[in-house]
Design a protein around this motif. Sequence first.
Motif, mmCIF file in Angstrom:
data_model
loop_
_atom_site.group_PDB
_atom_site.id
_atom_site.type_symbol
_atom_site.label_atom_id
_atom_site.label_comp_id
_atom_site.label_asym_id
_atom_site.label_seq_id
_atom_site.Cartn_x
_atom_site.Cartn_y
_atom_site.Cartn_z
ATOM 1 N N LYS A 461 0.815 -1.217 0.000
ATOM 2 C CA LYS A 461 0.000 0.000 0.000
ATOM 3 C C LYS A 461 0.842 1.258 0.000
ATOM 4 O O LYS A 461 2.013 1.239 0.355
ATOM 5 C CB LYS A 461 -0.882 0.010 1.256
ATOM 6 C CG LYS A 461 -2.030 -0.950 1.162
ATOM 7 C CD LYS A 461 -2.994 -0.730 2.287
ATOM 8 C CE LYS A 461 -4.273 -1.525 2.013
ATOM 9 N NZ LYS A 461 -5.196 -1.452 3.134
ATOM 10 N N CYS A 462 0.195 2.356 -0.328
ATOM 11 C CA CYS A 462 0.853 3.657 -0.306
ATOM 12 C C CYS A 462 1.107 4.079 1.140
ATOM 13 O O CYS A 462 0.231 3.937 1.985
ATOM 14 C CB CYS A 462 -0.045 4.687 -0.973
ATOM 15 S SG CYS A 462 0.577 6.355 -0.828
ATOM 16 N N PRO A 463 2.298 4.612 1.443
ATOM 17 C CA PRO A 463 2.563 5.040 2.813
ATOM 18 C C PRO A 463 1.711 6.245 3.230
ATOM 19 O O PRO A 463 1.568 6.525 4.418
ATOM 20 C CB PRO A 463 4.049 5.387 2.804
ATOM 21 C CG PRO A 463 4.436 5.533 1.370
ATOM 22 C CD PRO A 463 3.474 4.726 0.571
ATOM 23 N N HIS A 464 1.129 6.965 2.290
ATOM 24 C CA HIS A 464 0.360 8.166 2.623
ATOM 25 C C HIS A 464 -1.149 7.999 2.527
ATOM 26 O O HIS A 464 -1.889 8.850 3.002
ATOM 27 C CB HIS A 464 0.763 9.334 1.706
ATOM 28 C CG HIS A 464 2.243 9.522 1.620
ATOM 29 N ND1 HIS A 464 3.001 9.938 2.700
ATOM 30 C CD2 HIS A 464 3.107 9.315 0.601
ATOM 31 C CE1 HIS A 464 4.269 9.997 2.319
ATOM 32 N NE2 HIS A 464 4.363 9.615 1.055
ATOM 33 N N CYS A 465 -1.602 6.979 1.878
ATOM 34 C CA CYS A 465 -3.053 6.819 1.681
ATOM 35 C C CYS A 465 -3.457 5.371 1.944
ATOM 36 O O CYS A 465 -2.626 4.473 1.878
ATOM 37 C CB CYS A 465 -3.477 7.139 0.251
ATOM 38 S SG CYS A 465 -2.623 8.516 -0.473
ATOM 39 N N ASP A 466 -4.747 5.200 2.156
ATOM 40 C CA ASP A 466 -5.237 3.847 2.401
ATOM 41 C C ASP A 466 -5.649 3.184 1.089
ATOM 42 O O ASP A 466 -6.769 2.730 0.941
ATOM 43 C CB ASP A 466 -6.419 3.893 3.379
ATOM 44 C CG ASP A 466 -6.805 2.496 3.824
ATOM 45 O OD1 ASP A 466 -5.921 1.617 3.839
ATOM 46 O OD2 ASP A 466 -7.980 2.279 4.139
ATOM 47 N N ARG A 478 2.885 2.625 -8.039
ATOM 48 C CA ARG A 478 2.445 4.010 -7.990
ATOM 49 C C ARG A 478 1.115 4.142 -7.266
ATOM 50 O O ARG A 478 0.250 3.291 -7.375
ATOM 51 C CB ARG A 478 2.276 4.471 -9.437
ATOM 52 C CG ARG A 478 1.717 5.841 -9.576
ATOM 53 C CD ARG A 478 2.780 6.798 -10.040
ATOM 54 N NE ARG A 478 2.384 7.504 -11.250
ATOM 55 C CZ ARG A 478 2.506 7.061 -12.500
ATOM 56 N NH1 ARG A 478 2.969 5.910 -12.768
ATOM 57 N NH2 ARG A 478 2.138 7.781 -13.500
ATOM 58 N N CYS A 479 0.971 5.238 -6.501
ATOM 59 C CA CYS A 479 -0.312 5.544 -5.865
ATOM 60 C C CYS A 479 -1.026 6.591 -6.699
ATOM 61 O O CYS A 479 -0.480 7.641 -6.993
ATOM 62 C CB CYS A 479 -0.117 6.085 -4.460
ATOM 63 S SG CYS A 479 -1.636 6.768 -3.783
ATOM 64 N N HIS A 480 -2.270 6.290 -7.061
ATOM 65 C CA HIS A 480 -2.972 7.227 -7.926
ATOM 66 C C HIS A 480 -3.699 8.321 -7.179
ATOM 67 O O HIS A 480 -4.265 9.209 -7.781
ATOM 68 C CB HIS A 480 -3.940 6.466 -8.835
ATOM 69 C CG HIS A 480 -3.207 5.699 -9.871
ATOM 70 N ND1 HIS A 480 -2.342 6.285 -10.748
ATOM 71 C CD2 HIS A 480 -3.169 4.376 -10.146
ATOM 72 C CE1 HIS A 480 -1.825 5.371 -11.532
ATOM 73 N NE2 HIS A 480 -2.315 4.206 -11.180
ATOM 74 N N TYR A 481 -3.700 8.234 -5.864
ATOM 75 C CA TYR A 481 -4.332 9.311 -5.120
ATOM 76 C C TYR A 481 -3.337 10.443 -4.882
ATOM 77 O O TYR A 481 -3.666 11.604 -4.997
ATOM 78 C CB TYR A 481 -4.877 8.812 -3.784
ATOM 79 C CG TYR A 481 -6.251 8.204 -3.911
ATOM 80 C CD1 TYR A 481 -7.382 9.012 -3.831
ATOM 81 C CD2 TYR A 481 -6.421 6.850 -4.110
ATOM 82 C CE1 TYR A 481 -8.644 8.479 -3.959
ATOM 83 C CE2 TYR A 481 -7.673 6.298 -4.239
ATOM 84 C CZ TYR A 481 -8.803 7.113 -4.156
ATOM 85 O OH TYR A 481 -10.047 6.582 -4.279
ATOM 86 N N CYS A 482 -2.074 10.100 -4.523
ATOM 87 C CA CYS A 482 -1.133 11.168 -4.166
ATOM 88 C C CYS A 482 0.092 11.209 -5.064
ATOM 89 O O CYS A 482 0.931 12.084 -4.939
ATOM 90 C CB CYS A 482 -0.701 11.019 -2.707
ATOM 91 S SG CYS A 482 0.404 9.633 -2.457
ATOM 92 N N GLY A 483 0.216 10.251 -5.945
ATOM 93 C CA GLY A 483 1.344 10.291 -6.861
ATOM 94 C C GLY A 483 2.612 9.646 -6.325
ATOM 95 O O GLY A 483 3.635 9.609 -7.007
ATOM 96 N N HIS A 484 2.578 9.146 -5.097
ATOM 97 C CA HIS A 484 3.742 8.481 -4.539
ATOM 98 C C HIS A 484 4.206 7.341 -5.441
ATOM 99 O O HIS A 484 3.409 6.595 -5.989
ATOM 100 C CB HIS A 484 3.377 7.924 -3.150
ATOM 101 C CG HIS A 484 4.393 6.972 -2.595
ATOM 102 N ND1 HIS A 484 5.504 7.402 -1.922
ATOM 103 C CD2 HIS A 484 4.474 5.621 -2.646
ATOM 104 C CE1 HIS A 484 6.229 6.338 -1.579
ATOM 105 N NE2 HIS A 484 5.617 5.252 -2.004
ATOM 106 N N GLU A 485 5.521 7.199 -5.590
ATOM 107 C CA GLU A 485 6.052 6.186 -6.479
ATOM 108 C C GLU A 485 7.197 5.459 -5.797
ATOM 109 O O GLU A 485 7.988 6.075 -5.082
ATOM 110 C CB GLU A 485 6.580 6.877 -7.743
ATOM 111 C CG GLU A 485 6.229 6.148 -9.009
ATOM 112 C CD GLU A 485 6.656 6.943 -10.238
ATOM 113 O OE1 GLU A 485 5.869 7.009 -11.185
ATOM 114 O OE2 GLU A 485 7.775 7.487 -10.229
HETATM 115 ZN ZN ZN Z 1 -0.885 7.725 -1.857
#
Ligand code: ZN
Length: 750
Positions: A461-466, A478-485
């Motif tokens: 999972k993304c470290p910033h979003c669920d 890649r996280c599509h909510y915050c762009g984390h990669e």
């Molecule tokens: Zn995220």
Amino acid sequence: MGDSNIRYADIIIDISHEALDKVFQYRVPLSLWEEVQPGSRVFVPFGRGNRETEGYVIAIRQEADYEESKIKEILRVNTEGISVESELIQVASFLKEKYGSTMIQALRTVLPVKTKMKPKEEVFITLSMEKDTAQQLLCEWERKHFTARARFLSTLLKKERMRKEEAVKACNFPLKELRKLSEQGIIKLESRIKYRNPFPELVTRKQGWPLNDEQRAIVDNFKEEYRKGERRTYLLYGITGSGKTEVYLSLIKEVLAAGRQVIVLIPEISLTYQTVRRFYERFGERIAVINSRMSKGEKSDACERIRAGEADVIIGARSALFAPTERLGLIVIDEEHDGAYKSDTSPKYHARETAIYRAKLCGASVVLGSATPSVEAYAHALNGEYQLWTLKKRAGNAILPNTQIVDLREEFKKGNRSIFSEELHKKITECLERKEQIMLFLNRRGFAGFVSCRACGQVIKCPHCDVTLTYHRNGKLRCHYCGHEEVFTKQCPICKSPHVAAFGLGTEKVEAALHQEFPAARVLRMDMDTTKRKHAHEEMLAAFAAGRADILLGTQMIVKGHDYANVTLVGILAADLSLHEQDFRSGEKTFQLLCQAAGRAGRGEKAGNVIIQTYSPEHYAIVAAARHSYENFFKEEYTYRKLMAYPPCAHMLVILIQSGDESQSIIAMLRIEKIIEQSQSGEMDPIQILNPGQASLSKLKDVYRQVLYLKHKEEERLLDLKRRLEPVLEKHPMFAGISIQFDFDPLSHY
Ligand code: ZN
Ligand code: ADP
Ligand code: ZN
């Protein structure tokens, strides 16, 4: 700029798709301001001769598109009750306001297609003289060797009535001759408009079951309220096989008896012969079916029959909601939770909300039915907005199947790398021995590659979003909510095992495994690839029902609405596949799919078994599905939605920005974000803008997609923002050539 003391109306003269290209503007006289609304029928001076012509108002505006002096004035309003056209235009206006689209797009959605094709006429030939006289004539023609005439007449004498084509083709009798005989008063040509009916086969009429107590109570409640003139929205929550369809049939009978028409919506995929047949058996010829596979001519015919009042029960997928019924008294939406009820093109309307709106306009009731109601509908039922009806038992003798969860992590520990757990393998073997049938279900929606550890089941999972990270071909997550990669490493961040892999399991792979493990079993594989042909879907299901296969393997298309008495085992191969989609509705979707799949087992006299294979055996959606407990699921799900302020606890508006030029799409998105922020600076309770950025599907057919997710508790705030935004987006040159679409309370992730 517009003068606030002047109002204009956009008017179409004809109700057809073609007419939408010809919108005329008229001034609304002050005395008619209140009366003239979208949907009003008005008389206007039309054309050079200013002939008084009737038209329909589609929009009211402050500004004129033409020179003011050239604009004529509306003469008067037609007050002869509202017609179904007025009603549909009002519905279009609602779609535009609520879901965001142009009025023209909304009108195209609701107005019936009128084909330019002439209605098909059928010409019947009958004798217009006594049979004896005709017999004499025949003898004479035979004597004179008028062979063609004689051949034709002797056939007509035998048949008494024949179609024109029969005479021309089968009797080889020319059309010219037919006309001559008709002029001579020997035969009569009668033409009738022929409506194409997609179900030409005659079906024997059948009575329903005597209702059981639960069903009876519901039907009685409806009848009582309906007779008193009370109209409302009901939610019929009944487990699979509890007899919901029988209830609909009884309700429909009541409404027909009151002289009203009924629209029944069914998800397209379950709109099979099996389902429609039940309606034919009960209501016979007064049915019209509308589905997406019909030709334009067939659709136009169906609409003509409906408008002419020749069809009282209209069955169809989402768009049948706009059937031109003059006497609509009830709308039934079966499988109300189904994603197919939301349109995926602009206006992205939801059939449930739209049905409720249309029903209010024409004094109809709405019945929503489901074994797994949408969180929205159930929440509305609990707060009293809808009336809740429940069916707790299966109708007839069938009982709910015995359901077992298998933890795939344990299987992995045991060294089982096969697609089938030990338990499922054993059950399949037993079932095959007993000559009973099996359905194996693979939810391939999740194929799009979330990444998980096969040893501990952990999903990355993304470290910033669920939300889960998605695997991209460039080797990054890649996280599509915050762009984390982050770089994809094969090592699990939790248990350090080297078995992290993108999840992907296709039906073909499962089929191969079945052949290997159960070589004697006859397997039918049903997925997008094997059902491309027109009737392939129905043919395969019919073959399975007839016992020509032991195992039916497929994607969600196998879980809907079919009754197979000999299916005693349902296996769900990887319940997680739909659980980790990047979507706040993934728990709900998983629960619905599992319940429906499970509901296929034990529909007959024999007891059924369900095996759910999963890496997340403790997930509430899976646990609740295994216990057949919608209530448990709902409690957890609602708490989560409330905590995260997701619909129905709050509302969401998606703005999708698309352009062939990537930087243009990004600039437009940032600009819209700025406009929204500025418009609510200093606001106490602002609309929340969730991290704007690329859509998950960031490029589609060479078009770049950016999205903004907006969230607020109050629906009206979002609608108001949209209303203020629309003219800006339309007029500002920087948005020219960029497509901007709205989606209110989205059902799927962008
Ligand atoms: Zn995220
Ligand atoms: P649902 O729509 O809830 O899945 P159906 O209406 O299809 O349920 O009913 C499930 C099965 O039970 C069908 O085969 C139907 O014919 C049968 N059934 C429905 N109502 C009754 C009843 N009152 N008595 C006996 N059988 C019934
Ligand atoms: Zn791990």
